[in-house]
Each structure stands twice: as structure tokens, then as C-alpha cells.
Design an enzyme around this catalytic site. Structure first.
Site, mmCIF file in Angstrom:
data_model
loop_
_atom_site.group_PDB
_atom_site.id
_atom_site.type_symbol
_atom_site.label_atom_id
_atom_site.label_comp_id
_atom_site.label_asym_id
_atom_site.label_seq_id
_atom_site.Cartn_x
_atom_site.Cartn_y
_atom_site.Cartn_z
ATOM 1 N N ASP A 14 10.652 3.834 -10.887
ATOM 2 C CA ASP A 14 11.578 4.456 -11.930
ATOM 3 C C ASP A 14 12.948 3.622 -11.816
ATOM 4 O O ASP A 14 12.870 2.524 -12.371
ATOM 5 C CB ASP A 14 11.676 5.946 -11.691
ATOM 6 C CG ASP A 14 12.455 6.578 -12.753
ATOM 7 O OD1 ASP A 14 12.829 5.863 -13.754
ATOM 8 O OD2 ASP A 14 12.414 7.759 -12.808
ATOM 9 N N ARG A 21 -0.382 17.570 -9.392
ATOM 10 C CA ARG A 21 -0.781 16.527 -8.722
ATOM 11 C C ARG A 21 -2.187 16.331 -9.069
ATOM 12 O O ARG A 21 -2.790 15.167 -8.770
ATOM 13 C CB ARG A 21 -0.544 16.739 -7.295
ATOM 14 C CG ARG A 21 0.783 16.424 -6.901
ATOM 15 C CD ARG A 21 1.124 16.163 -5.274
ATOM 16 N NE ARG A 21 2.305 16.583 -4.859
ATOM 17 C CZ ARG A 21 3.470 15.551 -5.017
ATOM 18 N NH1 ARG A 21 3.230 14.444 -5.176
ATOM 19 N NH2 ARG A 21 4.397 15.826 -4.317
ATOM 20 N N GLU A 47 2.788 2.663 -3.818
ATOM 21 C CA GLU A 47 3.765 3.648 -4.432
ATOM 22 C C GLU A 47 3.211 4.225 -5.783
ATOM 23 O O GLU A 47 2.440 3.353 -6.566
ATOM 24 C CB GLU A 47 5.208 3.080 -4.768
ATOM 25 C CG GLU A 47 6.013 4.011 -5.357
ATOM 26 C CD GLU A 47 6.573 5.084 -4.856
ATOM 27 O OE1 GLU A 47 5.719 5.762 -4.234
ATOM 28 O OE2 GLU A 47 7.824 5.338 -4.329
ATOM 29 N N ASP A 48 3.506 5.492 -6.196
ATOM 30 C CA ASP A 48 2.875 6.078 -7.531
ATOM 31 C C ASP A 48 3.590 5.403 -8.467
ATOM 32 O O ASP A 48 2.952 4.901 -9.591
ATOM 33 C CB ASP A 48 2.901 7.552 -7.439
ATOM 34 C CG ASP A 48 4.191 8.145 -7.204
ATOM 35 O OD1 ASP A 48 5.107 7.383 -6.810
ATOM 36 O OD2 ASP A 48 4.383 9.309 -7.244
ATOM 37 N N PHE A 61 8.809 11.477 -18.327
ATOM 38 C CA PHE A 61 8.391 12.091 -17.279
ATOM 39 C C PHE A 61 6.643 12.413 -17.107
ATOM 40 O O PHE A 61 6.353 13.267 -18.129
ATOM 41 C CB PHE A 61 9.057 13.301 -17.087
ATOM 42 C CG PHE A 61 8.894 13.675 -15.362
ATOM 43 C CD1 PHE A 61 9.966 13.005 -14.490
ATOM 44 C CD2 PHE A 61 8.139 14.829 -14.945
ATOM 45 C CE1 PHE A 61 9.908 13.250 -13.169
ATOM 46 C CE2 PHE A 61 8.310 14.822 -13.567
ATOM 47 C CZ PHE A 61 8.955 14.153 -12.592
HETATM 48 P P1 IMP Z 1 13.043 5.807 -8.227
HETATM 49 O O1 IMP Z 1 13.661 5.914 -6.787
HETATM 50 O O2 IMP Z 1 13.876 6.312 -9.137
HETATM 51 O O3 IMP Z 1 12.298 4.553 -8.354
HETATM 52 O O4 IMP Z 1 11.829 7.018 -8.241
HETATM 53 C C1 IMP Z 1 10.675 6.830 -7.635
HETATM 54 C C2 IMP Z 1 9.843 7.985 -7.180
HETATM 55 O O5 IMP Z 1 10.412 9.272 -8.132
HETATM 56 C C3 IMP Z 1 8.484 8.288 -7.389
HETATM 57 O O6 IMP Z 1 7.956 8.032 -5.882
HETATM 58 C C4 IMP Z 1 8.224 9.470 -7.760
HETATM 59 O O7 IMP Z 1 8.130 10.456 -6.729
HETATM 60 C C5 IMP Z 1 9.262 9.936 -8.431
HETATM 61 N N1 IMP Z 1 9.186 9.852 -10.017
HETATM 62 C C6 IMP Z 1 9.842 9.038 -11.052
HETATM 63 N N2 IMP Z 1 9.327 9.063 -12.146
HETATM 64 C C7 IMP Z 1 8.454 10.055 -12.044
HETATM 65 C C8 IMP Z 1 7.784 10.724 -13.178
HETATM 66 O O8 IMP Z 1 7.727 10.338 -14.204
HETATM 67 N N3 IMP Z 1 6.844 11.625 -12.717
HETATM 68 C C9 IMP Z 1 6.834 11.999 -11.317
HETATM 69 N N4 IMP Z 1 7.479 11.474 -10.374
HETATM 70 C C10 IMP Z 1 8.250 10.637 -10.748
#
Ligand code: IMP
Length: 178
Positions: free
Chosen positions: A101, A163, A97-98, A150
Site C-alpha cells: 500500500d 481472511r 507479502e499480501d 480496502f
Molecule cells: P503499507 O505499509 O501501507 O504498504 O501496508 C501494508 C500492509 O497493510 C499489508 O501487509 C496489509 O497488512 C495492510 N493493508 C494495506 N491495504 C490493505 C487492504 O486493502 N486490506 C487489508 N490489509 C491491507
């Protein structure tokens, strides 16, 4: 005015950290075969660099999932746009995963994958925004813990842009607060 507040991580710092994580995975899975699952779209560059540094027999598959539209806050609703093609039963799987959050996306995906009976399932992420976590999801391999900001670049987007940036940048709030 610049769209970016600052450079958070340079491409050299990223390269070193990715090599370090690949080495840890190599040590943990020596003698095994791996199935690497790249979570599209954000992890595509990270995953490509990770597997090129991974000296292990592995197959690579892709799943496309998202929980963000054009906003910067997780919706918690994870949509799977494209599933993987391989059967993961009895296999050692690593989800790549990238960024983690709130952890909601990975929690959902983890349950989804566990229901298919892999031999093992681990999570590898490039960036971990630990302080924003809303779930108890465990990340097994992470390159960087980052503050609550962010970020874009190296595969990560805002509204489908940025990207292709080689470094990871903190996006200026004026880009998304208007
Ligand atoms: P989560 O479900 O809140 O953990 O969010 C995960 C997903 O949110 C990641 O796979 C990203 O696609 C996106 N995401 C969360 N934070 C960022 C950020 O700072 N920049 C870009 N995408 C983010």
C-alpha cells in the site's frame, strides 16, 4: 445490507495469476535454491498457493509483522512479532507479502533483511496499490495492481476478520467508518 461493495478478484482469477508469478520466479531462479519468507498473517494463503506452484527446491520461513491496528491506514510503525528462524546470509531470499500500500512496511522489512547479508533479496506480492505509494520500494513480482480500495479475503483481513473468504472483496466503507 452487504458488508461488501463488490468482488474485486475471483478465486479463479487469483489462481491463474499466482501460477503466472510462480512460473516467472521459476524461470528467474532455475538451478538455485530459494528461501521463501512469508509475511504473516496476511500472506499465509497466497504463500501456500505460490509455493505449491513453484517447481524449485525451496525452504519456507515465516515472519510476523504488522503496521495496522484496527484502522485501515498504515501507521508506518512496523512491529515484528515473530522473526524468521533461518540464517539468510548468502541465500536467495524472496519476501512474500499480501499487499503493498504505502510501501512503508516493506521498506522497513527490506532494510531489516538486507542488514543480514542475503545473496539476493526480492519482493513478491499478491496485490499492489501503486497509487498509494509513499516510498520508492520496488516490487519484483506482483499478481495484480489494484485501485485504492480496502480489500479483504484470501488471507487479507479487516480487524482480524474476513481472511477465510476465497475471493478478494472490496469492503463497504460502512464497516470501518462508524
Ligand atoms: P503499507 O505499509 O501501507 O504498504 O501496508 C501494508 C500492509 O497493510 C499489508 O501487509 C496489509 O497488512 C495492510 N493493508 C494495506 N491495504 C490493505 C487492504 O486493502 N486490506 C487489508 N490489509 C491491507
Amino acid at each position: 445490507m452487504s458488508e461488501y461493495k463488490e468482488t474485486l478478484l475471483t478465486k479463479d482469477e487469483i489462481e491463474n495469476a499466482v501460477k503466472g508469478v510462480a512460473y516467472r520466479i521459476h524461470k528467474d531462479y532455475e538451478g538455485e535454491e530459494l528461501l521463501i519468507v512469508c509475511i504473516l498473517k496476511g500472506a499465509f494463503i497466497f504463500c501456500a498457493d505460490l509455493v505449491r506452484n513453484l517447481d524449485l527446491p525451496c525452504e519456507i520461513d515465516f515472519i510476523s509483522a504488522s503496521s495496522y491496528g484496527s484502522s485501515t491506514v498504515s501507521s508506518g510503525n512496523v512491529r515484528i512479532h515473530k522473526d524468521i528462524e533461518y540464517d539468510i546470509a548468502g541465500r536467495h531470499v524472496i519476501l512474500v507479502e499480501d499487499i503493498v500500500d504505502s510501501g512503508l512496511t516493506l521498506s522497513r522489512l527490506k532494510s531489516f533483511f538486507l542488514s543480514r547479508n542475503p545473496a539476493s533479496l526480492k519482493i513478491c506480492c499478491l496485490l499492489d496499490k501503486k497509487e498509494r505509494r509513499q516510498t520508492d520500494i520496488e516490487v519484483d513480482y506482483s499478481c495484480f495492481t489494484i485501485p485504492d480500495a480496502f480489500v479483504v479475503g484470501y488471507g487479507l483481513d479487516y480487524d482480524s476478520r474476513y481472511r477465510n473468504l476465497p475471493d478478494i472483496m472490496v469492503l463497504d466503507e460502512s464497516v470501518y467508518n462508524h
